[in-house]
Design an enzyme around this catalytic site. Structure first.
Site, PDB file in Angstrom:
ATOM      1  N   ARG A  13     -71.423  -6.799 129.870  1.00  0.00           N
ATOM      2  CA  ARG A  13     -71.875  -6.983 131.064  1.00  0.00           C
ATOM      3  C   ARG A  13     -70.771  -6.715 132.240  1.00  0.00           C
ATOM      4  NH1 ARG A  13     -75.926  -7.150 129.254  1.00  0.00           N
ATOM      5  NH2 ARG A  13     -77.521  -8.773 129.137  1.00  0.00           N
ATOM      6  N   HIS A  60     -77.019   1.302 132.000  1.00  0.00           N
ATOM      7  CA  HIS A  60     -77.198  -0.033 131.089  1.00  0.00           C
ATOM      8  C   HIS A  60     -78.299   0.475 130.132  1.00  0.00           C
ATOM      9  CE1 HIS A  60     -77.307  -4.598 131.249  1.00  0.00           C
ATOM     10  NE2 HIS A  60     -77.413  -4.230 130.077  1.00  0.00           N
TER      11      HIS A  60
HETATM   12  P1  NAP Z   1     -72.896 -12.999 120.459  1.00  0.00           P
HETATM   13  O1  NAP Z   1     -73.359 -12.752 119.007  1.00  0.00           O
HETATM   14  O2  NAP Z   1     -73.183 -14.092 120.961  1.00  0.00           O
HETATM   15  O3  NAP Z   1     -71.396 -12.686 120.013  1.00  0.00           O
HETATM   16  C1  NAP Z   1     -70.418 -12.789 121.196  1.00  0.00           C
HETATM   17  C2  NAP Z   1     -68.889 -12.420 120.571  1.00  0.00           C
HETATM   18  O4  NAP Z   1     -68.054 -12.834 121.714  1.00  0.00           O
HETATM   19  C3  NAP Z   1     -68.374 -13.607 119.810  1.00  0.00           C
HETATM   20  O5  NAP Z   1     -67.565 -12.891 118.881  1.00  0.00           O
HETATM   21  C4  NAP Z   1     -67.566 -14.585 120.367  1.00  0.00           C
HETATM   22  O6  NAP Z   1     -66.645 -15.194 119.951  1.00  0.00           O
HETATM   23  C5  NAP Z   1     -67.363 -13.671 121.578  1.00  0.00           C
HETATM   24  N1  NAP Z   1     -66.706 -14.608 122.846  1.00  0.00           N
HETATM   25  C6  NAP Z   1     -67.691 -15.384 123.527  1.00  0.00           C
HETATM   26  N2  NAP Z   1     -66.787 -15.803 124.440  1.00  0.00           N
HETATM   27  C7  NAP Z   1     -65.542 -15.307 124.311  1.00  0.00           C
HETATM   28  C8  NAP Z   1     -64.550 -15.951 124.880  1.00  0.00           C
HETATM   29  N3  NAP Z   1     -64.195 -16.698 125.864  1.00  0.00           N
HETATM   30  N4  NAP Z   1     -62.912 -15.408 124.098  1.00  0.00           N
HETATM   31  C9  NAP Z   1     -63.278 -14.416 123.359  1.00  0.00           C
HETATM   32  N5  NAP Z   1     -64.205 -14.167 122.648  1.00  0.00           N
HETATM   33  C10 NAP Z   1     -65.559 -14.668 123.288  1.00  0.00           C
HETATM   34  O7  NAP Z   1     -73.035 -11.664 121.377  1.00  0.00           O
HETATM   35  P2  NAP Z   1     -73.663 -10.396 120.857  1.00  0.00           P
HETATM   36  O8  NAP Z   1     -75.041 -10.448 120.369  1.00  0.00           O
HETATM   37  O9  NAP Z   1     -72.773  -9.533 120.103  1.00  0.00           O
HETATM   38  O10 NAP Z   1     -73.794  -9.533 122.253  1.00  0.00           O
HETATM   39  C11 NAP Z   1     -72.668  -9.508 123.332  1.00  0.00           C
HETATM   40  C12 NAP Z   1     -73.058  -9.067 124.537  1.00  0.00           C
HETATM   41  O11 NAP Z   1     -73.387  -7.728 124.575  1.00  0.00           O
HETATM   42  C13 NAP Z   1     -74.488  -9.897 125.139  1.00  0.00           C
HETATM   43  O12 NAP Z   1     -74.049 -11.261 125.620  1.00  0.00           O
HETATM   44  C14 NAP Z   1     -74.702  -8.723 126.153  1.00  0.00           C
HETATM   45  O13 NAP Z   1     -74.349  -9.252 127.447  1.00  0.00           O
HETATM   46  C15 NAP Z   1     -74.603  -7.426 125.712  1.00  0.00           C
HETATM   47  N6  NAP Z   1     -75.385  -6.489 125.372  1.00  0.00           N
HETATM   48  C16 NAP Z   1     -75.261  -5.134 126.187  1.00  0.00           C
HETATM   49  C17 NAP Z   1     -76.459  -4.277 126.030  1.00  0.00           C
HETATM   50  C18 NAP Z   1     -76.177  -3.115 126.826  1.00  0.00           C
HETATM   51  O14 NAP Z   1     -77.232  -2.368 126.777  1.00  0.00           O
HETATM   52  N7  NAP Z   1     -75.464  -2.685 127.706  1.00  0.00           N
HETATM   53  C19 NAP Z   1     -77.161  -4.358 124.861  1.00  0.00           C
HETATM   54  C20 NAP Z   1     -77.140  -5.646 124.046  1.00  0.00           C
HETATM   55  C21 NAP Z   1     -76.135  -6.541 124.484  1.00  0.00           C
HETATM   56  P3  NAP Z   1     -66.703 -16.345 118.549  1.00  0.00           P
HETATM   57  O15 NAP Z   1     -67.014 -15.189 117.396  1.00  0.00           O
HETATM   58  O16 NAP Z   1     -65.654 -17.057 118.359  1.00  0.00           O
HETATM   59  O17 NAP Z   1     -68.036 -17.142 118.824  1.00  0.00           O
END
Ligand code: NAP
Length: 318
Positions: free
Chosen positions: A233, A281
């Protein structure tokens, strides 16, 4: 407001804010023709709407849905729903995750990583000039890729980058997840994590804790020459701080799929910058069919009082 009872008529509201949502709307209608779906609110309030399926939830909508129980994001991030200031606390929020998403993101990150690591822009310039000049081949085993966020997506990306021979380290909020790479945790862990990253890959959700996280203070802790890839993001990176550090020669550049303001305005300094690459994006998108099926499954689970799939922790914001 107290949680409404899950009985009676059920209707879904989809806010068609983009072609991305419209494709999911078409698929949901085809998959569940019996389901009543509306795309706008006819009167002041709609007491029949129990679920919302959307990417963005504007202020003012949720209070008009007194029986709303589920706000499901059509995308992997739920930030567009959670940012609504008036979503009642009892409403459950889910996001869309399916296995293909991590693979698409891994392809995107590897694409940007190897483009920079193997000097593709220089080779394309040589090609255009008809110049045969052999460039040195760097050794991935001497290069560290730091991945911020090892969740559903980051863990798949970490595996893909490891498979190419790079050293991979990760940064997370908690120690709760099993990871196959060394992990640094929280603010204290970041002090040790950032200085090791030759490449920094951001795959964090945007939350109250991560918004503006990659500011000058944190980006300055990266080693000189670090290349930054942000595919989660936009608001996590302070764009002016990053561009200033590129201009000062501290960072070598970056690849950015996401921005604080999207679409990126034509006047943005990111466009045509010779050290950064902008993509619109498109790093990864959940496939339509599994996401629609997940939503229908969650409607059924809601009705039967079962735990939902991919529910977001509203306190953590992801
Ligand atoms: P997820 O499964 O919720 O994993 C989030 C990760 O970030 C976890 O390892 C979490 O830590 C870590 N995290 C969250 N808050 C944190 C903090 N304050 N400090 C340190 N680490 C933190 O999310 P995901 O499915 O992997 O997706 C991640 C993001 O990718 C989505 O939220 C979305 O915004 C983005 N995305 C972008 C696209 C694009 O096309 N550009 C496509 C898909 C997704 P823990 O392991 O400790 O919980």
């Amino acid at each position: 407001m107290t949680a409404p009872t899950p009985t009676g008529r059920s209707k879904v509201l989809m806010l068609l804010t983009s072609d991305f949502v419209t494709a999911r709307y078409d698929a949901l209608r085809a998959r569940a023709p019996e389901l009543e779906i509306v795309t706008e609110l006819g009167s002041d309030t709609d007491p029949d709407v129990t679920a919302l399926f959307a990417f963005k939830l504007p202020a003012g909508v949720a209070p008009r849905l007194p029986r709303l129980q589920l706000a499901a994001s059509v995308g992997a991030g739920a930030d567009g729903i959670l940012s609504a200031p008036d979503l009642p606390a009892h409403v459950k929020v889910t996001r869309a995750i399916e296995p293909g998403l991590g693979l698409s993101m891994a392809q995107y990150v590897v694409l940007q990583l190897l483009r920079q690591f193997r000097g593709l822009p220089a080779m394309e310039a040589q090609h255009a000039a008809g110049e045969w000049k052999r460039l040195a081949v760097p050794d991935a085993r001497e290069v560290t890729v730091g991945i911020m966020g090892l969740g559903a997506i980051g863990a798949v990306v970490a595996d893909a980058v490891c498979a190419l021979g790079f050293k991979v380290i990760g940064w997370t909020r908690s120690e709760s997840r099993a990871a196959r790479v060394p992990v640094f945790v929280g603010e204290a862990g970041m002090e040790a994590f950032l200085p090791q990253c030759d490449y920094l890959v951001c795959l964090l959700p945007i939350t109250a804790q991560t918004v503006g996280l990659l500011n000058r203070a944190h980006l300055s802790k990266l080693p000189k020459g670090c290349f930054v890839i942000n595919a989660s993001r936009g608001g996590i990176v302070v764009e002016q701080d990053l561009l200033a550090l590129v201009a000062e020669g501290h960072l070598s550049g970056g690849a950015f799929d996401v921005f604080a303001n999207e679409p990126l305005p034509p006047t943005s300094a990111f466009w045509r910058h010779d050290k950064v690459l902008v993509t619109p994006h498109i790093a990864a998108q959940p496939s339509v069919a599994p996401v629609v099926d997940q939503f229908l499954d969650n409607l059924r689970r809601l009705k039967h009082g079962e735990p939902l799939i991919n529910e977001v922790d509203r306190n953590l914001g992801y």
